[in-house]
Design a protein around this motif. Structure first.
Motif, PDB file in Angstrom:
ATOM      1  N   GLN A 176      15.627  39.159  51.017  1.00 54.39           N
ATOM      2  CA  GLN A 176      16.070  40.155  49.933  1.00 54.39           C
ATOM      3  C   GLN A 176      17.101  39.618  49.245  1.00 54.39           C
ATOM      4  O   GLN A 176      17.959  38.903  49.687  1.00 54.39           O
ATOM      5  CB  GLN A 176      16.375  41.396  50.640  1.00 54.39           C
ATOM      6  CG  GLN A 176      16.926  42.365  49.550  1.00 54.39           C
ATOM      7  CD  GLN A 176      17.503  43.819  50.604  1.00 54.39           C
ATOM      8  OE1 GLN A 176      17.631  43.759  51.682  1.00 54.39           O
ATOM      9  NE2 GLN A 176      17.609  44.704  49.708  1.00 54.39           N
ATOM     10  N   ALA A 177      17.104  39.989  47.906  1.00 55.66           N
ATOM     11  CA  ALA A 177      18.172  39.325  46.937  1.00 55.66           C
ATOM     12  C   ALA A 177      19.348  39.805  47.274  1.00 55.66           C
ATOM     13  O   ALA A 177      19.521  40.900  47.731  1.00 55.66           O
ATOM     14  CB  ALA A 177      17.757  39.447  45.539  1.00 55.66           C
ATOM     15  N   SER A 178      20.605  39.256  46.895  1.00 55.83           N
ATOM     16  CA  SER A 178      21.663  39.411  47.252  1.00 55.83           C
ATOM     17  C   SER A 178      22.181  40.627  46.535  1.00 55.83           C
ATOM     18  O   SER A 178      21.819  41.074  45.290  1.00 55.83           O
ATOM     19  CB  SER A 178      22.659  38.285  47.086  1.00 55.83           C
ATOM     20  OG  SER A 178      22.715  37.900  45.599  1.00 55.83           O
TER      21      SER A 178
ATOM     22  N   GLY B  39      27.942  35.060  52.628  1.00 55.31           N
ATOM     23  CA  GLY B  39      26.874  36.151  52.860  1.00 55.31           C
ATOM     24  C   GLY B  39      25.913  36.540  51.880  1.00 55.31           C
ATOM     25  O   GLY B  39      26.247  35.942  50.723  1.00 55.31           O
ATOM     26  N   PRO B  40      25.273  37.574  51.801  1.00 55.05           N
ATOM     27  CA  PRO B  40      24.443  38.022  50.905  1.00 55.05           C
ATOM     28  C   PRO B  40      25.171  38.767  49.659  1.00 55.05           C
ATOM     29  O   PRO B  40      24.749  39.566  49.463  1.00 55.05           O
ATOM     30  CB  PRO B  40      23.311  38.693  51.598  1.00 55.05           C
ATOM     31  CG  PRO B  40      23.929  39.146  52.723  1.00 55.05           C
ATOM     32  CD  PRO B  40      25.080  38.307  53.090  1.00 55.05           C
TER      33      PRO B  40
ATOM     34  N   LEU C 121      16.491  20.147  43.423  1.00 54.20           N
ATOM     35  CA  LEU C 121      15.831  20.583  44.708  1.00 54.20           C
ATOM     36  C   LEU C 121      15.665  22.040  45.240  1.00 54.20           C
ATOM     37  O   LEU C 121      16.230  22.911  44.537  1.00 54.20           O
ATOM     38  CB  LEU C 121      16.980  19.863  46.022  1.00 54.20           C
ATOM     39  CG  LEU C 121      17.071  18.590  45.907  1.00 54.20           C
ATOM     40  CD1 LEU C 121      18.301  18.330  46.865  1.00 54.20           C
ATOM     41  CD2 LEU C 121      15.953  17.940  46.452  1.00 54.20           C
ATOM     42  N   SER C 122      14.696  22.195  46.089  1.00 52.94           N
ATOM     43  CA  SER C 122      14.711  23.642  46.611  1.00 52.94           C
ATOM     44  C   SER C 122      15.536  23.491  47.929  1.00 52.94           C
ATOM     45  O   SER C 122      15.555  22.634  48.737  1.00 52.94           O
ATOM     46  CB  SER C 122      13.172  24.117  46.709  1.00 52.94           C
ATOM     47  OG  SER C 122      12.663  23.541  47.920  1.00 52.94           O
ATOM     48  N   VAL C 123      16.174  24.836  47.868  1.00 56.10           N
ATOM     49  CA  VAL C 123      16.725  24.973  49.249  1.00 56.10           C
ATOM     50  C   VAL C 123      16.758  26.455  50.089  1.00 56.10           C
ATOM     51  O   VAL C 123      16.640  27.217  49.242  1.00 56.10           O
ATOM     52  CB  VAL C 123      18.435  24.674  48.882  1.00 56.10           C
ATOM     53  CG1 VAL C 123      18.645  23.164  48.739  1.00 56.10           C
ATOM     54  CG2 VAL C 123      19.133  25.538  47.899  1.00 56.10           C
ATOM     55  N   PRO C 124      16.875  26.461  51.078  1.00 55.87           N
ATOM     56  CA  PRO C 124      16.884  27.790  51.691  1.00 55.87           C
ATOM     57  C   PRO C 124      18.271  28.595  51.828  1.00 55.87           C
ATOM     58  O   PRO C 124      19.333  27.749  51.913  1.00 55.87           O
ATOM     59  CB  PRO C 124      16.442  27.610  53.158  1.00 55.87           C
ATOM     60  CG  PRO C 124      16.949  26.193  53.560  1.00 55.87           C
ATOM     61  CD  PRO C 124      16.734  25.327  52.192  1.00 55.87           C
ATOM     62  N   THR C 125      18.353  29.751  51.288  1.00 56.44           N
ATOM     63  CA  THR C 125      19.646  30.399  51.620  1.00 56.44           C
ATOM     64  C   THR C 125      19.661  31.603  52.512  1.00 56.44           C
ATOM     65  O   THR C 125      18.195  31.721  52.940  1.00 56.44           O
ATOM     66  CB  THR C 125      19.859  31.063  50.105  1.00 56.44           C
ATOM     67  OG1 THR C 125      19.244  32.312  49.855  1.00 56.44           O
ATOM     68  CG2 THR C 125      19.926  29.969  49.044  1.00 56.44           C
ATOM     69  N   ASP C 126      20.526  32.449  52.746  1.00 59.83           N
ATOM     70  CA  ASP C 126      20.486  33.454  53.632  1.00 59.83           C
ATOM     71  C   ASP C 126      19.670  34.444  53.049  1.00 59.83           C
ATOM     72  O   ASP C 126      19.019  35.641  53.808  1.00 59.83           O
ATOM     73  CB  ASP C 126      21.830  33.937  53.784  1.00 59.83           C
ATOM     74  CG  ASP C 126      22.515  34.386  52.660  1.00 59.83           C
ATOM     75  OD1 ASP C 126      22.051  34.154  51.626  1.00 59.83           O
ATOM     76  OD2 ASP C 126      23.686  35.201  52.861  1.00 59.83           O
ATOM     77  N   THR C 127      18.971  34.674  51.752  1.00 57.41           N
ATOM     78  CA  THR C 127      18.485  35.656  50.988  1.00 57.41           C
ATOM     79  C   THR C 127      17.134  35.276  50.874  1.00 57.41           C
ATOM     80  O   THR C 127      15.963  35.810  51.399  1.00 57.41           O
ATOM     81  CB  THR C 127      19.273  36.162  49.932  1.00 57.41           C
ATOM     82  OG1 THR C 127      19.428  35.139  48.976  1.00 57.41           O
ATOM     83  CG2 THR C 127      20.599  36.723  50.240  1.00 57.41           C
TER      84      THR C 127
ATOM     85  N   GLU D 218      22.124  46.492  44.392  1.00 58.87           N
ATOM     86  CA  GLU D 218      22.255  46.955  45.711  1.00 58.87           C
ATOM     87  C   GLU D 218      21.546  45.948  46.545  1.00 58.87           C
ATOM     88  O   GLU D 218      20.313  45.464  46.054  1.00 58.87           O
ATOM     89  CB  GLU D 218      21.878  48.129  46.218  1.00 58.87           C
ATOM     90  CG  GLU D 218      23.034  49.343  45.822  1.00 58.87           C
ATOM     91  CD  GLU D 218      22.729  50.583  46.533  1.00 58.87           C
ATOM     92  OE1 GLU D 218      22.301  50.798  47.539  1.00 58.87           O
ATOM     93  OE2 GLU D 218      23.022  51.623  45.473  1.00 58.87           O
ATOM     94  N   GLY D 219      21.871  45.240  47.701  1.00 57.98           N
ATOM     95  CA  GLY D 219      21.192  44.309  48.637  1.00 57.98           C
ATOM     96  C   GLY D 219      21.663  44.546  50.103  1.00 57.98           C
ATOM     97  O   GLY D 219      21.984  45.724  50.410  1.00 57.98           O
TER      98      GLY D 219
END
Length: 226
Positions: free
Chosen positions: A194-196, A114-115, A50-56, A211-212
């Protein structure tokens, strides 16, 4: 004969009586509401993806199994030599597959969810589908993701939604086009785009690898300036 010839000519030119051909994106992949936890968990339990939304960024996921991992490699067209990060529902679940010292636990409890991605040493009795000596671990960044992982019953492999080496997808439509082998998508949006931040905690020290959204200052404060 003349009528047939006219129709064939129109078909090859892509226009009829001045009407232009218009490309229309067909949405065929199943899109799930974030509350359809059991339906999505069933797909993952059957080694689907599946695809899922994350915070990043948007991600694609599979349960931790050899078959699920293989499907995810196919979805991403990713080299088999590259390991996938994992996402756990909470710190307690992360401790079932990874070792963590006091500093790592403090960092995770302060800044996660968190990210942030934390590199931890893999436990000797971790599932065989988890390859290598270390694991890149994230904690569920939303309540729908936490419920999904709990319903699956194990952590999940989770990586960015894109073809390997390409730019991360920015929408569900882009994901559907880039990753047509997916079995469905969870609806939702991302926060940071932005990537974590990645921190290595696998060898008794804290080292920032990327860094992120989470800064060096935040990390230092979380571990008491160590």
């Amino acid at each position: 004969m003349d009528a047939k010839r006219d129709v064939n000519t129109c078909g090859s030119s892509g226009a009829l009586h001045g009407i232009k051909h218009v490309s229309v994106l067909k949405t065929t992949m199943k899109r799930f509401s974030p509350n359809e936890t059991e339906a999505m968990a069933t797909i993952l339990k059957r080694d689907g993806c599946l695809s899922v939304p994350t915070d990043t960024v948007y991600g694609v996921c599979a349960r931790i199994s050899e078959a699920g991992q293989q499907k995810l490699y196919e979805v991403k067209n990713r080299p088999l030599s590259k390991q996938f990060p994992i996402m756990c529902c909470d710190i307690e679940q992360a401790e079932t597959v990874a070792e963590m010292d006091d500093a790592a636990r403090q960092l995770m409890s302060t800044l996660m969810p968190g990210p942030l991605t934390v590199i931890l040493k893999k436990k000797a009795d971790a599932p065989s589908a988890l390859h290598g000596e270390t694991l890149a671990v994230r904690l569920a960044t939303s309540e729908p993701l936490r419920r999904l992982i709990q319903a699956v019953g194990t952590p999940i492999f989770l990586t960015s939604a894109n073809q390997s080496g390409q730019k991360e997808c920015q929408s569900l439509d882009e994901i559907e086009q880039a990753c047509p082998k997916l079995d469905g998508m969870m609806e939702g949006s991302v926060s940071f785009g932005q990537a974590s931040t990645i921190v290595n905690c696998s060898n008794g020290s804290i080292r920032i690898l990327r860094e992120g959204p989470i800064t060096i200052e935040q990390i230092q404060k979380a571990i008491g300036g160590k």
